[in-house]
Design a protein around this motif. Structure first.
Motif, short mmCIF file in Angstrom:
data_model
loop_
_atom_site.label_atom_id
_atom_site.label_comp_id
_atom_site.label_asym_id
_atom_site.label_seq_id
_atom_site.Cartn_x
_atom_site.Cartn_y
_atom_site.Cartn_z
N ALA A 570 38.31 -10.21 35.59
CA ALA A 570 37.49 -9.02 35.34
C ALA A 570 37.63 -8.02 36.48
O ALA A 570 37.68 -6.80 36.26
N ASN A 571 37.71 -8.53 37.72
CA ASN A 571 37.91 -7.64 38.87
C ASN A 571 39.27 -6.95 38.79
O ASN A 571 39.39 -5.75 39.09
N LEU A 572 40.31 -7.69 38.41
CA LEU A 572 41.63 -7.08 38.23
C LEU A 572 41.57 -6.01 37.15
O LEU A 572 42.19 -4.95 37.27
N CYS A 573 40.81 -6.29 36.08
CA CYS A 573 40.70 -5.33 34.98
C CYS A 573 40.10 -4.01 35.45
O CYS A 573 40.55 -2.93 35.05
N LEU A 574 39.09 -4.07 36.30
CA LEU A 574 38.47 -2.84 36.81
C LEU A 574 39.49 -2.01 37.60
O LEU A 574 39.54 -0.78 37.48
N LYS A 575 40.30 -2.69 38.42
CA LYS A 575 41.32 -1.96 39.19
C LYS A 575 42.37 -1.35 38.27
O LYS A 575 42.77 -0.20 38.43
N MET A 576 42.81 -2.12 37.28
CA MET A 576 43.83 -1.63 36.34
C MET A 576 43.31 -0.46 35.54
O MET A 576 44.02 0.54 35.33
N ASN A 577 42.06 -0.54 35.09
CA ASN A 577 41.50 0.55 34.30
C ASN A 577 41.41 1.83 35.12
O ASN A 577 41.69 2.93 34.62
N SER A 578 41.04 1.71 36.39
CA SER A 578 40.96 2.89 37.26
C SER A 578 42.33 3.51 37.44
O SER A 578 42.48 4.75 37.39
N LYS A 579 43.34 2.69 37.64
CA LYS A 579 44.69 3.21 37.84
C LYS A 579 45.23 3.88 36.59
O LYS A 579 45.99 4.85 36.66
N LEU A 580 44.84 3.36 35.45
CA LEU A 580 45.36 3.88 34.18
C LEU A 580 44.55 5.06 33.64
O LEU A 580 44.74 5.48 32.50
N GLY A 581 43.63 5.58 34.45
CA GLY A 581 42.92 6.80 34.08
C GLY A 581 41.54 6.59 33.51
O GLY A 581 40.92 7.55 33.05
N GLY A 582 41.03 5.37 33.53
CA GLY A 582 39.70 5.10 32.98
C GLY A 582 38.59 5.27 33.99
O GLY A 582 38.82 5.42 35.19
N THR A 583 37.36 5.24 33.48
CA THR A 583 36.15 5.29 34.31
C THR A 583 35.34 4.04 34.01
O THR A 583 35.02 3.77 32.85
N ASN A 584 35.02 3.29 35.04
CA ASN A 584 34.37 2.00 34.82
C ASN A 584 32.87 2.10 34.61
O ASN A 584 32.33 1.55 33.66
N GLN A 585 32.16 2.79 35.50
CA GLN A 585 30.72 2.94 35.33
C GLN A 585 30.31 4.35 35.72
O GLN A 585 31.07 5.09 36.34
N SER A 586 29.10 4.71 35.35
CA SER A 586 28.61 6.07 35.61
C SER A 586 27.15 5.99 36.01
O SER A 586 26.50 4.96 35.87
N LEU A 587 26.66 7.10 36.54
CA LEU A 587 25.22 7.24 36.76
C LEU A 587 24.62 7.98 35.58
O LEU A 587 25.32 8.61 34.79
N HIS A 588 23.31 7.90 35.46
CA HIS A 588 22.59 8.57 34.37
C HIS A 588 22.83 10.08 34.49
O HIS A 588 22.49 10.71 35.49
N VAL A 589 23.46 10.66 33.46
CA VAL A 589 23.93 12.04 33.54
C VAL A 589 22.80 13.04 33.81
O VAL A 589 22.92 13.89 34.71
N PRO A 590 21.69 13.03 33.06
CA PRO A 590 20.62 14.01 33.34
C PRO A 590 20.11 13.94 34.78
O PRO A 590 19.81 14.99 35.38
N HIS A 591 20.03 12.72 35.33
CA HIS A 591 19.54 12.59 36.70
C HIS A 591 20.53 13.19 37.69
O HIS A 591 20.14 13.89 38.64
N MET A 592 21.84 12.94 37.47
CA MET A 592 22.86 13.52 38.36
C MET A 592 22.83 15.04 38.28
O MET A 592 22.96 15.74 39.29
#
Length: 878
Positions: A570-592
Motif C-alpha cells: 500500500a505504501n508503494l502504491c501511494l508513491k506510484m500514484n503520486s508519480k503517475l499524476g494522482g492525488t492521494n489525500q486532501s483536506l476539507h475544501v471549504p475549510h482550506m
C-alpha cells in the motif's frame, strides 16, 4: 487572462520589516516545560572584546595548533598573570582569536603581552600572547532587543550572546570535552564499529526570549575516536581479526579507506627508543609497506657512509625494534616523517568528523533515542551538577541563574478533516486522532494515469529472488493498487534480471525495451528490486531514469519479495500514484478556502544542499518546489546549481517564473497569494536572505504582467535547533511527547518576529523535536492563528504518508528533491551533505556564504538544471 510581458521592467521594491510580534489564540491551553533556564540577572554594561594572537617565543606557527591546545596555553597564561598584569580580571577565550573580559585589561589603543612557559607531555614551549582591544560590547542591547525597543535584529546582539556563551563554556570545559557550544563526557559511552565510540553530552547556548534571557540546555551525542592502540583500530576499520590477515590485501581501495580514517588524527608515538611519547598529526599514509619504503640513511656509528635501507630496517638498526607487521603502510607526519602504525596510539578526546556508515548511524540513532522524561531528567541533573550560577567566572560576567526548567504556555490546535475518494467503502472524510490514520477501505482522491506499460527490473541474485517470487509479489502489489484506486491494466509485466555490479543503465534500458508498447506510447514505470540499501546502486538507477530514459522508477529492497506485506504494498502504491499524476489525500475544501481567504494560492518550498566536507570545488544545489493546484497537494520541482557552499539562491526569479506559469496552466488562474517556505537559513541570515529573495519573487511576478503583485508570505523554517518541550502530567501522548497540534509562540520565541514552534507529528520513539517557523514578511496581514493553522493542516497532506509529518510538505518535498540531486548529478562525482547540517541552526554554519559569491572560489556558475522532459512536471521525486 493570460500573463503579458511588462511594458517596462520595474525597479526593486523596498522590503518592509516584519510587522512586530503577534500571538495565536486558538486551541486548548496547557503548560509545558522548555529546556530553558531563565538567566535572572545579566550585565547591562560594557564587555570588552579582545583580538588574541598566540605565537611561539621564536618564529611562528606554520599551522595553528588544535583549539584544545590553544585553550590550554591561554588558560595557563591567565593563571600566571591574573593577579599581576591582568589585575584580577577574568578572561574567556574562544580557542582561536577572540577573548572577552568584564573589565578593561589594557587601553583601547594599547597591546598587552603575556609570556608563558607551557608544558605539554613533558615538552616545554615558550609562548607570547598578545591582547589588543577589538570592540566594546554593550550588553544593554539585549534588553532593547528582548523588550522590542528599537529596530534591532538578532545579528546585532550576537557579540553579546557570544561573550556570555564563552563565559558559561569556560566552566564546562573544565569538566567536559567541548566542541563549540557542545560538551561531552566519556561516561556512559558505548563502542561502535570502525574504531569509534559514541559519547553523550549537552549543548549550552544563551538565547534571547520575550522580555527574558535564557540558557538553552539540550542533550547531545557525538562520535569519537576510541583512544588506545592504533593497530587495533585499523583491524576494526578493515574488519579483520588479526593484522597479519592484511598481508597482500592492501589494495588502493583499502589504503584509501585507511587514509580517510587517519587524516588529521592526533597520534602518540611510544617506543623504547624515545623518552616519554611524541605527539603528531597524521597527514597521510605511505603508498607502500614499510618493508618496501626506503630512504638514504647514515648510521651514526659509520659516519660518511650513507646507505639505502627500508624504514622497517631503520627501526631494527636504530632502535633495535623488529616490526611485527612491516607490510603495513606508515603514517606521514610533519616534515614527511614516517612512523609505524604498530608503535602508535590514538590520543584521547578526538571527535570524528567523517561520514558514519550504516551500522554506525544505526548505533547513533539507538544511543540518542531517549524518552522525553529521561532527557528532561538528564538536563536537570547536569544543571544541578554544574551549578553554573554559582561559578566564579559566570558571576564575574554578572550572570545569575537558577537550575529550574522554565514553564511556558502552549496551545493544542485541532486537527483538520482529511478526505479520500468518494468511492471509498469507509467514511471518505474524517478527523485523524493522534496524528495518524489508515487507508483500509479508502481510495485515493484522484488516481494517476492507468498503468499499462511497465516492467520489473531485478538487480538481485536470481537464485534467491526467483521469477515466481517476483510474480507473487507483483500480484499482491497490483491487488493493493486496485483496492486503493490506482488502475493497473498490465497485471503481468515483463521481468528482467540485471547485475548490480555491472552496467546498470544498460540493464534498465533492456527492461525498458521489454515493455510491450502500442504505437506512440512510452514506458510509464520501472519497478526496480535492489539487492540491499547500497546507495551507489540506487543513485545510478535514479540518475539513468532522470537523465536518459525519462521513466518513473519505484525502487524497493529484495527482502520484501519473499513474503508480500499488504501494508508495504500500500505504501508503494501511494508513491506510484503520486508519480503517475494522482492525488492521494486532501483536506476539507471549504475549510482550506476559508484559511486561504478564497484566494488562489501558490505554495513554494526551497532548500539548499551543499557538497560534502572537503569538496568545496563541487556545486551546491538549490531545490524549489511549487504547487500546481488550489489546495497545495501536488508539486513540481526546479533544480538550481549554485557556486559551492553558497546559501543565497541565484536564479530564484527564473524558478519562480516557471512555477507561476505551471500553476496558471494547470489551474487556469493566476496566484493571488504566494506562500514561500524557506529552509536552511540561520537566524543571523534572516534579513539578508529575506531582502534578496523576496525581491526575486516580486520581480518574477512583475516580469509576467505589469502591475501583477500577489500577496507574498515569506516564512523561514528551522528544524535543526536545540529547543525541546516536555508535557506536564498526562498531557503528553503515549511516548511522553507533546501531542500533534501543540504550538508554542510565547516566552522562549524570537523577540520582534512572529514565530512559533509546531509539533505537527506524533513521535514514534525518542524525544520529539518541533519545527520552528518564522514569519519574515506577510503582505496578506494574516493573523498568527491563520498562519499557524495553515502550516499545521498542510502537514496532513504529505502525499506518501498516512500520518501528519513534522515538516510542512513544501519544504519536505524540497528536501526530497535536493536529496535526488545527488542521484541526478552522480555522473559528476558530486557528494552532498544534508542541506541543513552546515547552514541551518540558530547561529549559522561554518564556511557557508550568504552573499552572491561562493565561500570558496571556483568556476561553478549558477544555472537551472534540466531533467528529462518526460518527468519534468511530475512528482518524480516521490
Amino acid at each position: 487572462m493570460s500573463f503579458r510581458p511588462p511594458l517596462q521592467r520595474p525597479g526593486a521594491v523596498a522590503v518592509p520589516a516584519p510587522g512586530g510580534k503577534s500571538y495565536g489564540t486558538l486551541g486548548r491551553r496547557q503548560k509545558v516545560y522548555a529546556n530553558y533556564v531563565e538567566i535572572e540577572k545579566y550585565p547591562e554594561r560594557d564587555i570588552y572584546q579582545y583580538d588574541v594572537v598566540i605565537r611561539p617565543e621564536r618564529g611562528d606557527f606554520k599551522k595553528l595548533p588544535p583549539p584544545a591546545y590553544m585553550r590550554s596555553v591561554f588558560d595557563a597564561a591567565m593563571g600566571e598573570h591574573r593577579k599581576g598584569k591582568l589585575k584580577g580580571t577574568v578572561m574567556v577565550f574562544d580557542s582561536r582569536k577572540v577573548a572577552y573580559a568584564p573589565q578593561r585589561v589594557c587601553g583601547p589603543k594599547e597591546a598587552l603581552e603575556l609570556e608563558i612557559s607551557f608544558n605539554d607531555d613533558g615538552r616545554t614551549e615558550n609562548y607570547v600572547i598578545r591582547l589588543r582591544e577589538a570592540a566594546v560590547v554593550n550588553t544593554s542591547i539585549l534588553t532593547e532587543f528582548m523588550t522590542g525597543r528599537g529596530n534591532i535584529n538578532v545579528g546585532e546582539v550576537q557579540s553579546a550572546l557570544n561573550a556570555l556563551d564563552l563565559a558559561i563554556g569556560s566552566v564546562l570545559h573544565l569538566e567536559m570535552v567541548g566542541f563549540n557550544r557542545s560538551f561531552f563526557t566519556r561516561e556512559q559511552s558505548i563502542p561502535t564499529s570502525g574504531g569509534l565510540e559514541l559519547w553523550r553530552g549537552f549543548s549550552f547556548s544563551v538565547r534571547p526570549g520575550i522580555d527574558h534571557l535564557y540558557l538553552n540546555v539540550n542533550t547531545a551525542v557525538t562520535a569519537m575516536y576510541t583512544p588506545g592502540s592504533l593497530l587495533e583500530a585499523i583491524t576494526r576499520i578493515l574488519d579483520v581479526r588479526d593484522p597479519s590477515q592484511l598481508r597482500g590485501r592492501l589494495t588502493v581501495q583499502v589504503l584509501r579507506e585507511m587514509s580517510t580514517f587517519l587524516r588529521g588524527l592526533v597520534i602518540f608515538l611510544r617506543h623504547r627508543g624515545i623518552q616519554g611519547r611524541r605527539k603528531f598529526a597524521v597527514r597521510g599514509t605511505t603508498p607502500k609497506g614499510l618493508d618496501e619504503e626506503s630512504f638514504d640513511w647514515e648510521d651514526p656509528n659509520k659516519p660518511g657512509m650513507p646507505e639505502n635501507i627500508t624504514i622497517a630496517q631503520y627501526y631494527q638498526r636504530r632502535y633495535n625494534i623488529r616490526l611485527n607487521y612491516p607490510f603495513l603502510p606508515g603514517l606521514v607526519g610533519r616534515k614527511n616523517s614516517v612512523f609505524p602504525i604498530e608503535l602508535c596510539e590514538i590520543a584521547e578526546n578526538q571527535r570524528y568528523k567523517g561520514h558514519l556508515d550504516e551500522k554506525q548511524t544505526g548505533d547513533m540513532v539507538k544511543f540518542a533515542c531517549q524518552r522525553p522524561g529521561d532527557n528532561m531528567n538528564r538536563i536537570m541533573d547536569v544543571l544541578q551538577q554544574t551549578n553554573l550560577g554559582r561559578q566564579p567566572v559566570v558571576q564575574a560576567f554578572g550572570l545569575s541563574m537558577s537550575n529550574r526548567l522554565t514553564e511556558v504556555e502552549s496551545r493544542v490546535v485541532a486537527a483538520p478533516t482529511v478526505s479520500y475518494g468518494r468511492a471509498s467503502r469507509e467514511a471518505p472524510s474524517f478527523v485523524p486522532q493522534g496524528g495518524a490514520w489508515n487507508m483500509r477501505g479508502r481510495q485515493v482522491v484522484t488516481p494517476g494515469e492507468e498503468l499499462n506499460y511497465w516492467a520489473v527490473l531485478v538487480l538481485a541474485n536470481r537464485q534467491y529472488i526467483t521469477e515466481a517470487a517476483v510474480q507473487g509479489f507483483v500480484a499482491t502489489l497490483v491487488d493493493c493498487c486496485w483496492q486503493t484506486g490506482l488502475k493497473i491494466n498490465e497485471q503481468r509485466p515483463p521481468i528482467y534480471y540485471g547485475n548490480p555490479h555491472a552496467e546498470i543503465p544498460r540493464a534498465m534500458q533492456q527492461a525498458w525495451k521489454s515493455i510491450r508498447l502500442r504505437p506512440g506510447a512510452s514506458p510509464q514505470l520501472l519497478l526496480v528490486i535492489l539487492p540491499s540499501t547500497n546507495t551507489q546502486v540506487y543513485q545510478v538507477v535514479k540518475n539513468s531514469a532522470y537523465t536518459t530514459l525519462g521513466v518513473h522508477t519505484q525502487c524497493m529492497q529484495s527482502k520484501h519479495i519473499q513474503r508480500p506485506n499488504k501494508q508495504y504494498c500500500a505504501n508503494l502504491c501511494l508513491k506510484m500514484n503520486s508519480k503517475l499524476g494522482g492525488t492521494n489525500q486532501s483536506l476539507h475544501v471549504p475549510h482550506m478556502e476559508t484559511m486561504l481567504r478564497k484566494k488562489s494560492t501558490l505554495f513554494l518550498g526551497c532548500d539548499v544542499t551543499h557538497p560534502a566536507p572537503g569538496e568545496q570545488h563541487k556545486p551546491s544545489i538549490a531545490s524549489v518546489v511549487g504547487s500546481t493546484d488550489f489546495l497545495g497537494l501536488r508539486y513540481v520541482a526546479t533544480l538550481i546549481q549554485l557556486p559551492s557552499r553558497q546559501e543565497m539562491v541565484d536564479k530564484l526569479q527564473e524558478a519562480v517564473v516557471r512555477h507561476l506559469k505551471i500553476f496558471y496552466r494547470k489551474t487556469k488562474a493566476k496566484p493571488q497569494r504566494i506562500v514561500f517556505y524557506r529552509d536552511g537559513v540561520s537566524e543571523t541570515q534572516f534579513i539578508q536572505v529575506r531582502d534578496r529573495e523576496l525581491i526575486e519573487i516580486q520581480r518574477a511576478c512583475a516580469s509576467l504582467e505589469q502591475g501583477y503583485k500577489p500577496d507574498i508570505t515569506f516564512l523561514a523554517v528551522l528544524k535543526r535547533h536545540n529547543t525541546r518541550f516536555f508535557p506536564m502530567g498526562r498531557d503528553g501522548d503515549r511516548t511522553g511527547n507533546c501531542v500533534p497540534g501543540t504550538i508554542v509562540d510565547r516566552s522562549v520565541t524570537m523577540p520582534g518576529i512572529t514565530d512559533f514552534y509546531l509539533f505537527a507529528h506524533a513521535a514514534i520513539q525518542g524525544t520529539s523535536r518541533p519545527t520552528h517557523y518564522y514569519v519574515l514578511h506577510d503582505d496578506a496581514h494574516s493573523s498568527a492563528d491563520d498562519i499557524q493553522q495553515l502550516t499545521y493542516h498542510l502537514c496532513y497532506t504529505y502525499a506518501i504518508c498516512t500520518r501528519s509529518v513534522s515538516l510542512v510538505p513544501p519544504v519536505y518535498y524540497a528536501h526530497r528533491v535536493a536529496d535526488r540531486a545527488r542521484c541526478h548529478l552522480v555522473d559528476m562525482g558530486v557528494g552532498f551533505e544534508e542541506a541543513t547540517s552546515s547552514s541551518s541552526g540558530h547561529y549559522g554554519g561554518v564556511g557557508v556564504s550568504v552573499g552572491g559569491r561562493p565561500a570558496v572560489a571556483g568556476s561553478v556558475t549558477a544555472k537551472v538544471i534540466k531533467i528529462n522532459s518526460l518527468l519534468d512536471e511530475t512528482m518524480y521525486f516521490m
